[in-house]
Design a protein around this motif. Structure first.
Motif, PDB file in Angstrom:
ATOM      1  N   HIS A 138      35.069  65.027  45.248  1.00  0.00           N
ATOM      2  CA  HIS A 138      35.244  65.715  46.529  1.00  0.00           C
ATOM      3  C   HIS A 138      35.415  64.688  47.651  1.00  0.00           C
ATOM      4  O   HIS A 138      34.817  63.608  47.604  1.00  0.00           O
ATOM      5  CB  HIS A 138      34.017  66.566  46.859  1.00  0.00           C
ATOM      6  N   THR A 150      24.640  69.524  50.921  1.00  0.00           N
ATOM      7  CA  THR A 150      24.036  68.201  50.748  1.00  0.00           C
ATOM      8  C   THR A 150      23.280  68.156  49.426  1.00  0.00           C
ATOM      9  O   THR A 150      22.598  69.120  49.058  1.00  0.00           O
ATOM     10  CB  THR A 150      23.084  67.877  51.913  1.00  0.00           C
ATOM     11  N   ALA A 151      23.418  67.058  48.718  1.00  0.00           N
ATOM     12  CA  ALA A 151      22.750  66.904  47.432  1.00  0.00           C
ATOM     13  C   ALA A 151      21.238  66.989  47.603  1.00  0.00           C
ATOM     14  O   ALA A 151      20.693  66.638  48.653  1.00  0.00           O
ATOM     15  CB  ALA A 151      23.126  65.566  46.803  1.00  0.00           C
ATOM     16  N   THR A 157      27.046  64.499  51.252  1.00  0.00           N
ATOM     17  CA  THR A 157      27.385  65.879  51.575  1.00  0.00           C
ATOM     18  C   THR A 157      28.827  66.156  51.215  1.00  0.00           C
ATOM     19  O   THR A 157      29.718  65.355  51.514  1.00  0.00           O
ATOM     20  CB  THR A 157      27.172  66.157  53.076  1.00  0.00           C
ATOM     21  N   ILE A 158      29.067  67.293  50.551  1.00  0.00           N
ATOM     22  CA  ILE A 158      30.419  67.733  50.209  1.00  0.00           C
ATOM     23  C   ILE A 158      30.669  69.091  50.853  1.00  0.00           C
ATOM     24  O   ILE A 158      29.756  69.733  51.387  1.00  0.00           O
ATOM     25  CB  ILE A 158      30.613  67.839  48.682  1.00  0.00           C
ATOM     26  N   ALA A 165      33.329  72.966  43.515  1.00  0.00           N
ATOM     27  CA  ALA A 165      31.946  73.225  43.905  1.00  0.00           C
ATOM     28  C   ALA A 165      31.595  74.696  43.730  1.00  0.00           C
ATOM     29  O   ALA A 165      30.515  75.039  43.237  1.00  0.00           O
ATOM     30  CB  ALA A 165      31.720  72.784  45.350  1.00  0.00           C
ATOM     31  N   LEU A 175      23.618  70.967  42.890  1.00  0.00           N
ATOM     32  CA  LEU A 175      24.052  69.629  43.284  1.00  0.00           C
ATOM     33  C   LEU A 175      22.819  68.741  43.452  1.00  0.00           C
ATOM     34  O   LEU A 175      22.127  68.794  44.463  1.00  0.00           O
ATOM     35  CB  LEU A 175      24.851  69.689  44.592  1.00  0.00           C
ATOM     36  N   ALA A 178      24.832  62.848  44.821  1.00  0.00           N
ATOM     37  CA  ALA A 178      26.210  62.497  45.155  1.00  0.00           C
ATOM     38  C   ALA A 178      26.383  60.994  44.989  1.00  0.00           C
ATOM     39  O   ALA A 178      25.538  60.213  45.438  1.00  0.00           O
ATOM     40  CB  ALA A 178      26.558  62.915  46.583  1.00  0.00           C
ATOM     41  N   GLU A 364      31.514  61.694  44.219  1.00  0.00           N
ATOM     42  CA  GLU A 364      31.442  62.328  42.914  1.00  0.00           C
ATOM     43  C   GLU A 364      30.143  63.136  42.879  1.00  0.00           C
ATOM     44  O   GLU A 364      29.051  62.583  43.018  1.00  0.00           O
ATOM     45  CB  GLU A 364      31.434  61.275  41.809  1.00  0.00           C
ATOM     46  N   ALA A 365      30.284  64.448  42.754  1.00  0.00           N
ATOM     47  CA  ALA A 365      29.125  65.323  42.737  1.00  0.00           C
ATOM     48  C   ALA A 365      28.521  65.360  41.340  1.00  0.00           C
ATOM     49  O   ALA A 365      29.238  65.567  40.359  1.00  0.00           O
ATOM     50  CB  ALA A 365      29.526  66.735  43.166  1.00  0.00           C
ATOM     51  N   TRP A 367      26.177  67.475  39.087  1.00  0.00           N
ATOM     52  CA  TRP A 367      25.614  68.813  38.995  1.00  0.00           C
ATOM     53  C   TRP A 367      24.724  68.933  37.762  1.00  0.00           C
ATOM     54  O   TRP A 367      24.993  68.312  36.738  1.00  0.00           O
ATOM     55  CB  TRP A 367      26.731  69.851  38.882  1.00  0.00           C
TER      56      TRP A 367
END
Length: 371
Positions: A138, A150-151, A157-158, A165, A175, A178, A364-365, A367
């Protein structure tokens, strides 16, 4: 669109990759082009098949989605609409699975990803895998901006409205972390670039002092370093920031290090490694790796970098990374870009990378879903 989903059989050694496997690789390459805007992450069916064949420490499952009614024995690679993989640790983390799902851009918006995910989720649940992780790329977003997410780590933050997402959140993923994705564009023909590397290395070595010695190798780990490197690899699994991700310490020994190296070589990948020896104890205090595929040597991945907790504060991270970049240019003159990922909260390593010239590209998120 109605689809049939097939588990791709593991190819035998030296066997031609199946059309399903070829299509899965094509779909992944198209996905990466769309997400990242470059081809450095392109894989080949042959390389993927070789990676897939090495399953001593991880079971590697692969699925391909095709239009309903398509004969899998006669399918063409371009008829594979989407694909998924899951890596299941076998020596540790036995309730975990690392999952990747890709849909060709031309096949999106038809519910194919949802059907594929449901199929994979049912399979993993039946195998007792209850903690799943996945990743998506993202652009960074500002905290508090519309749709911002926000993670759970509190850093990074994405835009939570982004398609990837939304897909993850709608399927119960959270999440947790990040990672900043950055690129270093190499300048091997510019004199000051080599001079800067030499300066960083010299200054870091002076700060570290005479108790530390650099070791370097290309390809397989020398036999005398297998056990010390295994100890560091085990620490790598839990010492780096991991936010709320459920990760047990990995079990590494000399055999696993050798198997890891052999798997890379079989897949046509080459690595250059720099380690730092602590002379008084004979232990390895730090290591870092750079990896590139034979079929695409211009794009290089920064793999592990770790300084053991007992040896931090001596600039060993900068020492090892600067030395390894010098070794990279010698071992792979075609190298043009180095890609790296670091947890946003890992400010120390990010500072080293920024000093070396890495430039942030996005996030890069990471998850996680608990079944």
């Amino acid at each position: 669109m109605d689809v049939d989903i097939h588990l791709v059989p593991v190819p035998g050694e030296g066997a031609e990759p199946s059309a399903l496997l070829q299509g899965r690789v094509q779909a992944a390459n198209e996905h990466h082009h769309d997400a990242y805007g470059h081809t450095d992450f392109d894989d080949t069916p042959e390389s993927y098949a070789a990676q897939y064949a090495h399953q001593a420490y991880r079971a590697k499952l692969c699925w391909a989605a095709v239009r309903a009614g398509t004969d899998p024995a006669g399918v063409r690679p371009d008829e594979v609409l989407a694909g998924a993989t899951a890596h299941l640790p076998l020596a540790d983390n036995r309730t975990s699975a690392d999952v990747a799902l890709v849909v060709r851009p031309s096949a999106r918006g038809q519910g194919i990803g949802r059907r594929l995910f449901d199929h994979v989720a049912a399979d993993l649940a039946a195998r007792g895998r209850t903690v799943w992780t996945t990743a998506s790329f993202h652009p960074a977003a500002l905290p508090g901006s519309p749709g911002s997410l926000t993670a759970n780590s509190g850093a990074g933050t994405i835009d939570g409205r982004h398609a990837a997402a939304s897909f993850a959140r709608n399927r119960g993923f959270v999440l947790e972390q990040a990672e900043r994705y950055s690129i270093l564009r190499l300048l091997p023909d510019v004199p000051h670039w080599h001079a800067d590397l030499a300066t960083w290395r010299r200054d870091a070595a002076r700060h570290a002092g005479p108790d530390y010695e650099l070791l370097q190798w290309v390809g397989r780990t020398p036999e005398e370093h297998l056990v010390p490197l295994a100890a560091l690899r085990a620490r790598m699994s839990v010492d780096v920031p991991s936010a709320g991700l459920e990760i047990e310490e990995e079990h590494w020994d000399a055999d696993r290090v050798q198997a890891h190296d052999d798997g890379r070589l079989a897949a046509g990948e080459r690595a250059v490694t720099t380690a730092v020896l602590h002379r008084p104890t004979g232990d390895l205090a730090a290591y870092t790796e750079l990896l590139w595929p034979h079929h695409h040597p211009t794009g290089v991945w920064q793999e592990d970098t770790l300084v053991h907790g007992d040896h931090r504060g001596r600039r060993l991270g900068m020492l090892a990374k600067a030395a390894n970049l010098t070794a990279l240019v010698e071992a792979n003159p075609a190298a043009q870009r180095v890609h790296t990922w670091n947890a946003v909260e890992n400010t120390h390593m990010l500072a080293i990378n920024q000093a070396l010239g890495f430039v942030a590209q996005g996030l890069e998120a990471a998850w996680q879903r608990r079944a």
